[in-house]
Design a protein around this motif. Structure first.
Motif, PDB file in Angstrom:
ATOM      1  N   ASN A  89      13.817  -9.590 -51.142  1.00  0.00           N
ATOM      2  CA  ASN A  89      13.009  -9.127 -50.009  1.00  0.00           C
ATOM      3  C   ASN A  89      12.448  -7.726 -50.210  1.00  0.00           C
ATOM      4  OD1 ASN A  89      15.338  -7.656 -49.782  1.00  0.00           O
ATOM      5  ND2 ASN A  89      15.766  -8.200 -47.653  1.00  0.00           N
ATOM      6  N   VAL A  90      12.485  -7.225 -51.462  1.00  0.00           N
ATOM      7  CA  VAL A  90      12.028  -5.866 -51.762  1.00  0.00           C
ATOM      8  C   VAL A  90      10.871  -5.920 -52.757  1.00  0.00           C
ATOM      9  CG1 VAL A  90      12.640  -3.628 -52.748  1.00  0.00           C
ATOM     10  CG2 VAL A  90      14.282  -4.852 -51.310  1.00  0.00           C
ATOM     11  N   LEU A  91       9.837  -5.128 -52.503  1.00  0.00           N
ATOM     12  CA  LEU A  91       8.737  -4.938 -53.442  1.00  0.00           C
ATOM     13  C   LEU A  91       8.598  -3.444 -53.711  1.00  0.00           C
ATOM     14  CD1 LEU A  91       5.775  -7.265 -52.357  1.00  0.00           C
ATOM     15  CD2 LEU A  91       6.954  -7.288 -54.529  1.00  0.00           C
ATOM     16  N   ILE A  92       8.281  -3.109 -54.951  1.00  0.00           N
ATOM     17  CA  ILE A  92       8.007  -1.724 -55.310  1.00  0.00           C
ATOM     18  C   ILE A  92       6.526  -1.621 -55.634  1.00  0.00           C
ATOM     19  CG2 ILE A  92       8.538   0.176 -56.850  1.00  0.00           C
ATOM     20  CD1 ILE A  92      10.877  -0.648 -55.125  1.00  0.00           C
ATOM     21  N   ASN A  93       5.783  -0.871 -54.830  1.00  0.00           N
ATOM     22  CA  ASN A  93       4.373  -0.653 -55.117  1.00  0.00           C
ATOM     23  C   ASN A  93       4.183   0.805 -55.516  1.00  0.00           C
ATOM     24  OD1 ASN A  93       5.095  -0.542 -52.278  1.00  0.00           O
ATOM     25  ND2 ASN A  93       2.996   0.033 -51.843  1.00  0.00           N
ATOM     26  N   LYS A  94       3.780   0.993 -56.761  1.00  0.00           N
ATOM     27  CA  LYS A  94       3.560   2.340 -57.278  1.00  0.00           C
ATOM     28  C   LYS A  94       2.136   2.773 -56.977  1.00  0.00           C
ATOM     29  CE  LYS A  94       6.754   1.870 -61.194  1.00  0.00           C
ATOM     30  NZ  LYS A  94       6.853   1.896 -62.664  1.00  0.00           N
ATOM     31  N   SER A  95       2.001   4.028 -56.626  1.00  0.00           N
ATOM     32  CA  SER A  95       0.675   4.589 -56.394  1.00  0.00           C
ATOM     33  C   SER A  95       0.607   5.919 -57.131  1.00  0.00           C
ATOM     34  CB  SER A  95       0.435   4.778 -54.895  1.00  0.00           C
ATOM     35  OG  SER A  95       1.180   5.870 -54.415  1.00  0.00           O
ATOM     36  N   PRO A  96      -0.572   6.542 -57.188  1.00  0.00           N
ATOM     37  CA  PRO A  96      -0.671   7.820 -57.895  1.00  0.00           C
ATOM     38  C   PRO A  96       0.263   8.900 -57.369  1.00  0.00           C
ATOM     39  CG  PRO A  96      -2.850   6.909 -57.563  1.00  0.00           C
ATOM     40  CD  PRO A  96      -1.902   6.027 -56.795  1.00  0.00           C
ATOM     41  N   ASP A  97       0.734   8.770 -56.122  1.00  0.00           N
ATOM     42  CA  ASP A  97       1.629   9.790 -55.585  1.00  0.00           C
ATOM     43  C   ASP A  97       3.095   9.458 -55.820  1.00  0.00           C
ATOM     44  OD1 ASP A  97       1.632   7.632 -53.834  1.00  0.00           O
ATOM     45  OD2 ASP A  97       2.042   8.873 -52.100  1.00  0.00           O
ATOM     46  N   GLY A  98       3.396   8.335 -56.437  1.00  0.00           N
ATOM     47  CA  GLY A  98       4.778   8.001 -56.730  1.00  0.00           C
ATOM     48  C   GLY A  98       5.145   6.600 -56.295  1.00  0.00           C
ATOM     49  N   MET A  99       6.454   6.398 -56.119  1.00  0.00           N
ATOM     50  CA  MET A  99       6.997   5.083 -55.809  1.00  0.00           C
ATOM     51  C   MET A  99       7.092   4.878 -54.302  1.00  0.00           C
ATOM     52  SD  MET A  99      10.875   3.829 -56.456  1.00  0.00           S
ATOM     53  CE  MET A  99      11.349   4.978 -55.175  1.00  0.00           C
ATOM     54  N   ARG A 100       6.740   3.664 -53.876  1.00  0.00           N
ATOM     55  CA  ARG A 100       6.894   3.295 -52.478  1.00  0.00           C
ATOM     56  C   ARG A 100       7.700   2.003 -52.394  1.00  0.00           C
ATOM     57  NH1 ARG A 100       0.919   4.488 -49.823  1.00  0.00           N
ATOM     58  NH2 ARG A 100       0.550   6.503 -50.860  1.00  0.00           N
ATOM     59  N   VAL A 101       8.664   1.980 -51.504  1.00  0.00           N
ATOM     60  CA  VAL A 101       9.540   0.825 -51.346  1.00  0.00           C
ATOM     61  C   VAL A 101       9.070   0.020 -50.137  1.00  0.00           C
ATOM     62  CG1 VAL A 101      11.915   0.032 -51.038  1.00  0.00           C
ATOM     63  CG2 VAL A 101      11.455   2.135 -52.321  1.00  0.00           C
ATOM     64  N   THR A 102       8.899  -1.286 -50.328  1.00  0.00           N
ATOM     65  CA  THR A 102       8.523  -2.197 -49.247  1.00  0.00           C
ATOM     66  C   THR A 102       9.664  -3.178 -49.031  1.00  0.00           C
ATOM     67  OG1 THR A 102       6.156  -2.052 -49.716  1.00  0.00           O
ATOM     68  CG2 THR A 102       6.905  -3.983 -48.513  1.00  0.00           C
ATOM     69  N   VAL A 103      10.180  -3.266 -47.818  1.00  0.00           N
ATOM     70  CA  VAL A 103      11.235  -4.201 -47.464  1.00  0.00           C
ATOM     71  C   VAL A 103      10.725  -5.112 -46.360  1.00  0.00           C
ATOM     72  CG1 VAL A 103      13.595  -4.472 -46.598  1.00  0.00           C
ATOM     73  CG2 VAL A 103      13.037  -2.560 -48.111  1.00  0.00           C
ATOM     74  N   ARG A 104      10.827  -6.420 -46.578  1.00  0.00           N
ATOM     75  CA  ARG A 104      10.394  -7.412 -45.599  1.00  0.00           C
ATOM     76  C   ARG A 104       8.941  -7.234 -45.209  1.00  0.00           C
ATOM     77  NH1 ARG A 104      15.535  -7.781 -41.361  1.00  0.00           N
ATOM     78  NH2 ARG A 104      16.849  -9.123 -42.641  1.00  0.00           N
ATOM     79  N   GLY A 105       8.118  -6.847 -46.158  1.00  0.00           N
ATOM     80  CA  GLY A 105       6.688  -6.769 -45.928  1.00  0.00           C
ATOM     81  C   GLY A 105       6.216  -5.556 -45.168  1.00  0.00           C
ATOM     82  N   LEU A 106       7.091  -4.609 -44.844  1.00  0.00           N
ATOM     83  CA  LEU A 106       6.666  -3.390 -44.158  1.00  0.00           C
ATOM     84  C   LEU A 106       6.293  -2.360 -45.221  1.00  0.00           C
ATOM     85  CD1 LEU A 106       9.066  -3.021 -41.111  1.00  0.00           C
ATOM     86  CD2 LEU A 106       6.866  -4.177 -41.282  1.00  0.00           C
ATOM     87  N   ALA A 107       4.996  -2.269 -45.502  1.00  0.00           N
ATOM     88  CA  ALA A 107       4.504  -1.431 -46.594  1.00  0.00           C
ATOM     89  C   ALA A 107       3.888  -0.153 -46.051  1.00  0.00           C
ATOM     90  CB  ALA A 107       3.472  -2.200 -47.417  1.00  0.00           C
ATOM     91  N   ASP A 108       3.848   0.851 -46.912  1.00  0.00           N
ATOM     92  CA  ASP A 108       3.187   2.121 -46.614  1.00  0.00           C
ATOM     93  C   ASP A 108       1.740   2.002 -47.071  1.00  0.00           C
ATOM     94  OD1 ASP A 108       2.265   4.679 -46.382  1.00  0.00           O
ATOM     95  OD2 ASP A 108       3.928   5.621 -47.435  1.00  0.00           O
ATOM     96  N   GLU A 109       0.799   1.981 -46.116  1.00  0.00           N
ATOM     97  CA  GLU A 109      -0.606   1.733 -46.434  1.00  0.00           C
ATOM     98  C   GLU A 109      -1.399   3.005 -46.703  1.00  0.00           C
ATOM     99  OE1 GLU A 109      -1.533  -1.213 -46.848  1.00  0.00           O
ATOM    100  OE2 GLU A 109      -0.019  -2.388 -45.825  1.00  0.00           O
ATOM    101  N   ASN A 110      -0.828   4.159 -46.451  1.00  0.00           N
ATOM    102  CA  ASN A 110      -1.607   5.392 -46.512  1.00  0.00           C
ATOM    103  C   ASN A 110      -1.967   5.759 -47.945  1.00  0.00           C
ATOM    104  OD1 ASN A 110       0.601   5.893 -44.099  1.00  0.00           O
ATOM    105  ND2 ASN A 110      -1.471   6.426 -43.542  1.00  0.00           N
ATOM    106  N   SER A 111      -3.243   6.095 -48.170  1.00  0.00           N
ATOM    107  CA  SER A 111      -3.690   6.498 -49.499  1.00  0.00           C
ATOM    108  C   SER A 111      -3.158   7.881 -49.837  1.00  0.00           C
ATOM    109  CB  SER A 111      -5.216   6.517 -49.569  1.00  0.00           C
ATOM    110  OG  SER A 111      -5.739   5.216 -49.464  1.00  0.00           O
ATOM    111  N   PRO A 112      -2.897   8.127 -51.110  1.00  0.00           N
ATOM    112  CA  PRO A 112      -2.480   9.476 -51.528  1.00  0.00           C
ATOM    113  C   PRO A 112      -3.670  10.424 -51.532  1.00  0.00           C
ATOM    114  CG  PRO A 112      -2.722   8.079 -53.441  1.00  0.00           C
ATOM    115  CD  PRO A 112      -2.944   7.192 -52.245  1.00  0.00           C
ATOM    116  N   TRP A 113      -3.384  11.681 -51.557  1.00  0.00           N
ATOM    117  CA  TRP A 113      -4.427  12.703 -51.638  1.00  0.00           C
ATOM    118  C   TRP A 113      -4.112  13.565 -52.838  1.00  0.00           C
ATOM    119  CZ3 TRP A 113      -5.483  17.857 -51.717  1.00  0.00           C
ATOM    120  CH2 TRP A 113      -6.776  18.250 -51.341  1.00  0.00           C
TER     121      TRP A 113
END
Length: 799
Positions: A89-113
């Motif tokens: 139930n865990v996904l790791i989505n990497k972005s230019p600002d680092g690692m983001r952890v998604t549990v049960r589909g609750l993801a961090d949608e904010n773009s990095p600056w």
């Protein structure tokens, strides 16, 4: 009414299933007592601190997974992203600002600056009890005792607004009774080298001890045409003072230095699917289909992944404490923490695939974090469990960008976060087998962001918000090794990039995200503690969740998925009607900068009008959005099993199902009367990073090699159905991750002396490219990938 009935029916069915499943253990226990008198192999009891006290995991009414340090030893996994990928139930989505952890589909949608995270995390990572809002938290982990992953909101026990859940990382503490040391050396492809050493030394037996752990890790680049190499040095020193059994003080010093050659696997060339085609961006912003995919890990030739290279350096220093005093009236715990990270990054000039040359930029980041928690918990012999506490957290992040080729691109950003909270939880035994829990938390949150030059309005955004969170729960012991639980919990999340006031309009504030969570679950052990089956079902009702839609329905001829979003004040001069007065006006100062042109500085020479009033001027301004948030709901089911089949065979299975649907997600704009439509409607769309089905299976067998030791082969397979990476709807294929399997394997030899072991491993054996990050901003595309096939060996010794 229909929605409520469906929810009630959903939980009624799941509760029925849980009751049936939970009734099985007593039957199996009776059979086990008759037919199996041996207990030479059983599942171990796992002790966790998820509720701020040491408890058996199977007695904690929270949906959670626990990974022990022993499971990680010798596997080459020392980052949260590689460790948590084994959970369904865990996904790791990497972005230019680092690692983001998604549990049960609750993801961090904010773009990095500019590679900086500007929002609080949806899933928080706590290190030894201290909250850390940095997306780099959880990297370079070693000498770890265990990792606890708590699904869903835990606001009434923790100081962070993290509706998706909590990742608790517990590092090993000093031991005052004996001297111990261990070391490991790892080598692998892509020039990997990882060396670790640990020394535990009692300075004064049973009174004072120190534990030093250090790591040196280097890896070459796996991006073709770019450099995303890593070179990290980390040291952790823990000192434990324990004069009595009732008092202890643990002080931790941390230091790390990291050199990086790229942004976490990106940016790579765009492709639609693993066996599909490349896409490049043309000079007009259009997408041009290219050749078949041969190596997905190929640079896009833009941004931090460009051929010119991007060199980053980061140094982190920190100190943290854990002071515990057990009294007859309650157990007092104080956890202060402080850390500071300074980093720099240099992007050299690069010519991209589209022929466009990016400029040379130098950026500096500084992040300072400090926090403290004070709590008092009931003594172990008290007739009910209670805990009260308070938390404080403050962070200050500064980013500056110096564009050597164009001073007009120089930028400054300061993001601040301040949080104070009080909480209390009570668990009362109504009967010997039935307990009820009430939890309350009141927090005061203030987040802000200042950017220069301003993109929107005066460049000042943020939120100042205070609100309570609640938890109501029950738990019931069906049998000795079987427990049912259910709870209702709330949580909210604030956003530093929320627009407070722009262009004189106060209606453009993003309200805090709000989550209502309903959970029912069961924890069971069968066959004399040889089979563990834990299940949990949940329904999430999420309001005001921020999302970033790349298509918005406005007029313009921008790149696909990125229509023009700019306004030229002179272009409106001869036809514009003031919406407030209804009168015809000859030019409108949309951004209140003191002139009727579009640059933010009235004294800029570019503001000198030199011709036709309909002539486009430099510095067109962007129409800011009023609403880019919405409501969505999701429901799902998690099942995890761990089965010791024989004294030589072990099988672990995990299965997760999730269904998400946005019920109110419309992009609206301030000057909407300028456009063909008021915005883009995403109602009915599924959420990002939410595969409907996820599963994992791990099997290991223990071969006895006589007096030499044991040989343990292990294989694990992970599956995920397709899921969306962004809200763009016209780029299907590019912003979707197709369904896929990932296969990993290892072979471990443990010497009979227990002194040394040798592990050989392969991860992502099929070399499958999983998209971990996708961003489309005004036609500028970024795509990040997971790690390619990696293999290596780890030699570990301990004394």
């Amino acid at each position: 009414m229909m929605k409520r009935k469906c929810c009630l029916l959903f939980f009624a069915v799941l509760a029925g299933i849980a009751l049936v499943v939970s009734g099985i253990p007593s039957v199996f226990a009776q059979e086990s007592n008759k037919s199996d008198k041996s207990d030479e192999f059983q599942l171990e009891e796992v002790v966790v601190t998820a509720q701020k006290r040491a408890e058996n995991q199977q007695k904690v009414p929270i949906a959670m997974d626990v990974i022990s340090g022993e499971d990680l030893l010798g596997t080459g996994k020392n980052n949260v992203d590689s460790i948590l990928r084994d959970l369904s139930n865990v996904l790791i989505n990497k972005s230019p600002d680092g690692m983001r952890v998604t549990v049960r589909g609750l993801a961090d949608e904010n773009s990095p600056w500019h590679d900086m995270h500007v929002s609080t995390p949806t899933v928080a990572v706590n290190i030894d009890g201290a909250y850390n809002s940095s997306s780099a938290a959880g990297q370079n982990l070693f000498d770890v005792e265990r990792i606890e992953v708590l699904a869903g909101p835990q606001s009434t026990l923790y100081g962070s607004n993290s509706p998706g859940g909590i990742v608790n990382v517990v590092t090993a503490s000093p031991k005052t009774d004996k001297f111990a040391t261990s070391a490991s050396v790892e080598a692998g492809n892509y020039s990997l080298f990882n060396g670790q050493v640990m020394v535990n030394a009692p300075i004064v037996k049973d009174l004072l001890a120190m534990r030093l752990a250090a790591q040196k890790s280097k890896r070459g680049s796996w991006i073709d045409g770019s450099d995303n190499s890593q070179d990290t040095d980390t040291v952790r020193l823990k000192t434990l003072y324990q004069p009595t059994q009732n008092f202890s003080a643990d002080i931790t010093l941390n230091w790390s230095k990291a050199k990086s050659g790229g942004n976490l696997g990106g940016n790579v060339l765009l492709f639609d699917k693993q066996d599909g085609h490349w896409y490049t961006v043309g000079g007009d912003g259009s997408l041009i289909e290219g050749n078949k995919v041969t190596n997905p890990w190929t640079t896009s030739g833009a941004g931090g992944g460009g051929p010119g290279g991007a060199n980053g350096n980061a140094t982190t220093k920190g100190i943290q404490g854990d002071i515990a005093w057990n009294t007859a009236y309650g157990d007092l715990t104080i956890v202060p923490s402080y850390s500071k990270q300074e980093s720099s990054n240099y992007d050299s000039a690069v010519v991209g695939m589209d022929g466009v040359t990016t400029t040379r930029q130098y950026s500096e980041n500084s992040t300072e974090q400090k926090g403290a928690e004070v709590r008092v918990a009931s003594p172990d012999d008290f007739f009910f469990k209670w805990i009260v506490g308070g938390t404080y957290y403050d962070s200050d992040r500064v980013n500056t960008v110096d564009d050597y080729d164009n001073n007009g691109n120089d930028q400054y950003q300061n993001t601040t976060e301040n949080n104070k909270a009080l909480y209390a939880n009570v668990t009362y035994p109504i009967t010997d087998s039935f307990r009820g829990t009430l939890g309350y938390r009141r927090s005061w949150d203030k987040v802000g962001n200042v950017e220069t030059p301003a993109k929107v309005g005066n460049g000042v955004t943020g939120q100042d918000y205070s609100n309570p969170d609640y938890k109501i729960g029950v738990e019931y012991d069906v049998a000795q090794n079987s427990m049912l639980y259910a709870d209702y919990a709330t949580s909210y999340r604030v956003n530093a990039m929320a627009v407070s006031q722009t262009a004189g309009n106060s209606n453009k504030t993003i309200p805090p995200e709000r989550l209502k969570s309903y959970t029912v679950g069961a924890k069971n052990r069968f066959f004399n503690n040889k089979l563990q089956v834990n299940t949990s079902a949940y329904f999430y009702d999420y309001k005001n969740k921020n999302f970033e839609g790349s298509e918005d329905g406005r007029l313009g001829g921008g790149a696909p998925g990125a229509p023009a979003a700019t306004i030229n004040e002179w272009d409106q001069a001869y036809w514009h009607t003031d919406p407030d007065t209804g009168q015809e006006v000859y030019g409108t100062d949309f951004n209140n900068d003191g002139d009727l042109l579009d640059t933010t500085n009235p004294d800029d020479p570019a503001n000198l009008y030199a011709g036709n009033a309909n002539q486009n001027q430099l510095g067109d301004i962007t129409d800011p959005w009023i609403q880019q948030f919405g409501d969505f709901e999701s429901y799902g089911l998690d099942i995890s099993t761990d089965w010791i089949i024989t004294d030589k065979d072990r099988l672990s299975l995990g299965l997760s199902y999730i269904h998400t649907k946005w019920t109110n997600a419309v992009v609206r704009y301030y000057w909407s009367w300028l456009w063909a439509s008021e915005g883009k409607n995403y109602d009915g769309e599924e959420n990002t990073f939410s595969p409907s089905w996820s599963a994992n299976a791990t099997y290991q067998h223990n071969f006895q090699l006589g007096s030499y030791g044991t040989l343990v082969p292990e294989v694990d397979v992970q599956y995920q159905s397709k899921y969306k990476l962004s809200f763009s709807t016209s780029l299907d294929g590019l912003n979707w991750q197709e369904s896929h399997y990932i296969v990993n394997g290892s072979l471990t030899f443990n010497h009979s002396s227990g002194i040394w072991s040798l592990n050989a491993y392969i991860r992502n054996a099929t070399d499958y490219a999983v998209k971990t990050f996708w961003m489309n901003t005004a036609g500028s595309y970024s795509l990040g990938l997971n790690d390619p096939r990696t293999y290596g060996a780890v030699l570990s010794v301990k004394f």
